[in-house]
Every structure is written in C-alpha cells, then in structure tokens.
Write an enzyme that holds these catalytic residues in place. Structure first.
Site, PDB file in Angstrom:
ATOM      1  NE  ARG A  69     -54.413   4.272  16.729  1.00  9.45           N
ATOM      2  CZ  ARG A  69     -55.164   3.659  17.634  1.00  9.45           C
ATOM      3  NH1 ARG A  69     -54.828   3.711  18.919  1.00  9.45           N
ATOM      4  NH2 ARG A  69     -56.250   2.998  17.275  1.00  9.45           N
ATOM      5  CE  LYS A  97     -56.449   6.967  15.011  1.00  9.00           C
ATOM      6  NZ  LYS A  97     -56.912   6.463  13.695  1.00  9.00           N
ATOM      7  CG  HIS A 142     -49.891   3.253  10.865  1.00 15.43           C
ATOM      8  ND1 HIS A 142     -50.153   3.728  12.136  1.00 15.43           N
ATOM      9  CD2 HIS A 142     -51.062   2.717  10.435  1.00 15.43           C
ATOM     10  CE1 HIS A 142     -51.422   3.501  12.440  1.00 15.43           C
ATOM     11  NE2 HIS A 142     -51.993   2.889  11.422  1.00 15.43           N
ATOM     12  NE  ARG A 189     -52.234   0.924  14.968  1.00 11.00           N
ATOM     13  CZ  ARG A 189     -52.881   0.659  16.090  1.00 11.00           C
ATOM     14  NH1 ARG A 189     -52.192   0.348  17.174  1.00 11.00           N
ATOM     15  NH2 ARG A 189     -54.201   0.692  16.142  1.00 11.00           N
ATOM     16  CG  HIS A 203     -58.553  -1.582  15.458  1.00 11.52           C
ATOM     17  ND1 HIS A 203     -58.131  -2.565  14.581  1.00 11.52           N
ATOM     18  CD2 HIS A 203     -57.755  -0.502  15.212  1.00 11.52           C
ATOM     19  CE1 HIS A 203     -57.135  -2.099  13.849  1.00 11.52           C
ATOM     20  NE2 HIS A 203     -56.900  -0.850  14.217  1.00 11.52           N
ATOM     21  CE1 TYR A 217     -52.765  -4.725  10.082  1.00 11.64           C
ATOM     22  CE2 TYR A 217     -54.720  -4.306  11.381  1.00 11.64           C
ATOM     23  CZ  TYR A 217     -53.540  -3.873  10.821  1.00 11.64           C
ATOM     24  OH  TYR A 217     -53.146  -2.572  11.003  1.00 11.64           O
TER      25      TYR A 217
END
Length: 300
Positions: free
Chosen positions: A149, A174, A243, A246, A269, A278
């Site tokens: 990120r 995150k 992004h 990514r 994630h 994806y």
C-alpha cells in the site's frame, strides 16, 4: 396538483397529492415517485396495494433485479414504495409497512484496474536518468514486486522493524498488523542502486528509506505525483496510481499461481472476500486470451 395517470391506484394518487400539497415536493420528485408507484402497480398485476405483503415486495425486487435493474434504481423504487406504505400506515389503512424490512441488493463494486504484464514491463523497464529517477524506480519496483500500500511504502525506514532486509520487506499495515512480503530480484537490484546514492539526498539522521530533494521522508502525495509523471514519460495510455501497482501485483501473481490464499497473505487482507475480487480480474485476462486464441471464439 398532479395530473392523474391512467390506471394508477387511488391510494397512490392520494399519496402523490399529499406529497404535492403537504410536503411541497418538486415536480421532479413527483415525477420520479409516480414512475416508481406505477412500477409497483404493474408488478402487483391488478392486486390491491393494501393486500401486498413483505414477501410480495421481495419478489418484486427480485424480479426487477433479474430484469437488469441496478441496485441504486432498486433502492429508489423501494424508497418510494416505503413512503407510500408508511403514509397508508399512519392513515390507519395498513397494520404494517410491507416494504419496511426489504433491502435492495448491494451495489457491485467496480473492479480495480490493473496493468497488463506488458504495461507493467513498459513502466519499469529502462534506465533512470538522474538520482531522483533512481529513487523512483526503486519505489515502483518495490510497489509492484511486493504489492505494498502507499502508506506502507512511505513508512519504510532504512533499517529497523519496518524495512527491507534479507530479500523481504516488513511493513506496518492496516489494523496495526505487521506482515512480511518477499522482494523480487529486480526490485532488490533497484533498491541497491538507490541505497548507493541515497546519502547524496538524505539529511543527517533521516531514517526514511525514500527521501526527497530536501532530505526528508517523501510524502504519500509526492510519491503519487512521481508515479504519475513516471508513467506519462513512458507513454502508458492509462493513469497509473500507486494502488494500481498493488492491484497489478495481485492479479499477476494470481494468474501465475492460482493460489488465492497466498495472495490474501501477501496483500495482508483480513478476509478472503477482499481478495476474491482478483479472481474476476483473472477471469477477464483468461477471457481475453480465449477470445484471441480459440478458433471458435473469433468473429468471422
């Protein structure tokens, strides 16, 4: 006052009169509500609107959705229907609002845009012209190599807990989670070239891995601007943002490996559902390959 549409039930007409007279609704609002109430009347197929149940409303929503009506349009229809039934409920004509608990399907999220492998190669191939481009190439190779990120890349230090070492990059992601991701050979080469010249820019005592002309840590905005400039100089036909690199990392790894769980771990994630988008990108890639290569897929 509103003009009466042929066939619109008396309850619906009275509700529109209430909106026009008591609520001072605009002509545009009245027209929109009339459209949605006419749609409800059509779906009811002659049944009294006062007799409709929550099951009926759900069935109507399902029918409209199957017919191609999008989530936002369904939400507008339900809002108008709820308003009618709420008004009838207050007037003592109904015991319950049949549309109250009914929700439209969730709006589908647009698929993230990813570069093709050829576009990624075009972005990263070529030699940098100056020290800033040496730094930029290292940043963008690391972005694409490890699927970072923007905040994770900007927060990297020269050494310590969140840095690149032994072919891995450790980042603070995150939800305050730390993860380690492999760094590819080309990214390692670009980083080595940057580290060789970094002392020419970095202020004394600066801990950031990537620094600007003033010697301090690069901001996320500056990284974003440099990537945009870099992509334009290399003639890419799309706007490239951090992004997107990514997304490209995730899509290309999934195309090669087919291992969704591994991609989930690499991206950091918390839920596999976040990674599953994806699979749609991967299918788009396979569909294009099929259309281009299969003899029965080509149009005559």
């Amino acid at each position: 006052m509103t003009a009466t549409a042929p066939g619109l039930p008396q309850e619906a007409e009275a509700y529109l009169q209430y909106l026009a007279g008591q609520r001072r609704a605009s002509a545009h609002t009245l027209q929109a509500y009339r459209h949605e109430l006419s749609r409800l009347h059509e779906l009811a197929a002659g049944r009294d609107l006062l007799s409709l149940s929550a099951h009926d409303i759900r069935r109507f929503v399902a029918k409209l959705h199957a017919g191609g009506l999008q989530a936002r349009s369904l939400a507008r229809a339900l809002s108008a229907w709820r308003g009618l039934f709420r008004w009838l409920l207050r007037a003592g004509r109904l015991d319950a609002n049949p549309a109250q608990g009914v929700r439209p399907p969730r709006a589908s999220k647009p698929l993230p845009r990813a570069l093709s492998p050829d576009q990624a190669a075009a972005l990263l191939d070529g030699k940098p012209d100056d020290i800033l481009e040496v730094r930029d190439l290292a940043m963008f190779e690391l972005f694409y190599s490890s699927g970072l990120r923007l905040a994770e890349l900007a927060g990297l230090d020269l050494s310590g807990d969140f840095s690149v070492a032994d072919g891995e990059v450790t980042v603070f992601g995150k939800r305050s989670k730390t993860r380690r991701v492999p760094v590819g050979s080309q990214a390692r080469e670009a980083l080595a070239a940057w580290l060789a010249v970094r002392p020419q820019l970095a202020s004394q005592g600066e801990t950031a891995l990537f620094v600007g002309q003033r010697g301090a840590r690069l901001s996320m905005g500056m990284i974003r601007n440099r990537l945009d400039r870099w992509a334009q100089l290399r003639g890419l036909p799309v706007h490239v943002h951090p992004h997107m690199l990514r997304h490209s990392f995730a899509s290309h790894v999934l195309q090669s490996s087919g291992d969704l769980r591994a991609v989930q771990e690499l991206l950091g994630h918390a839920s596999i559902s976040s990674t599953q988008i994806y699979t749609h990108l991967d299918f788009q890639h396979l569909a294009k390959v099929y259309d281009a290569a299969h003899p029965r897929a080509k149009k005559g």
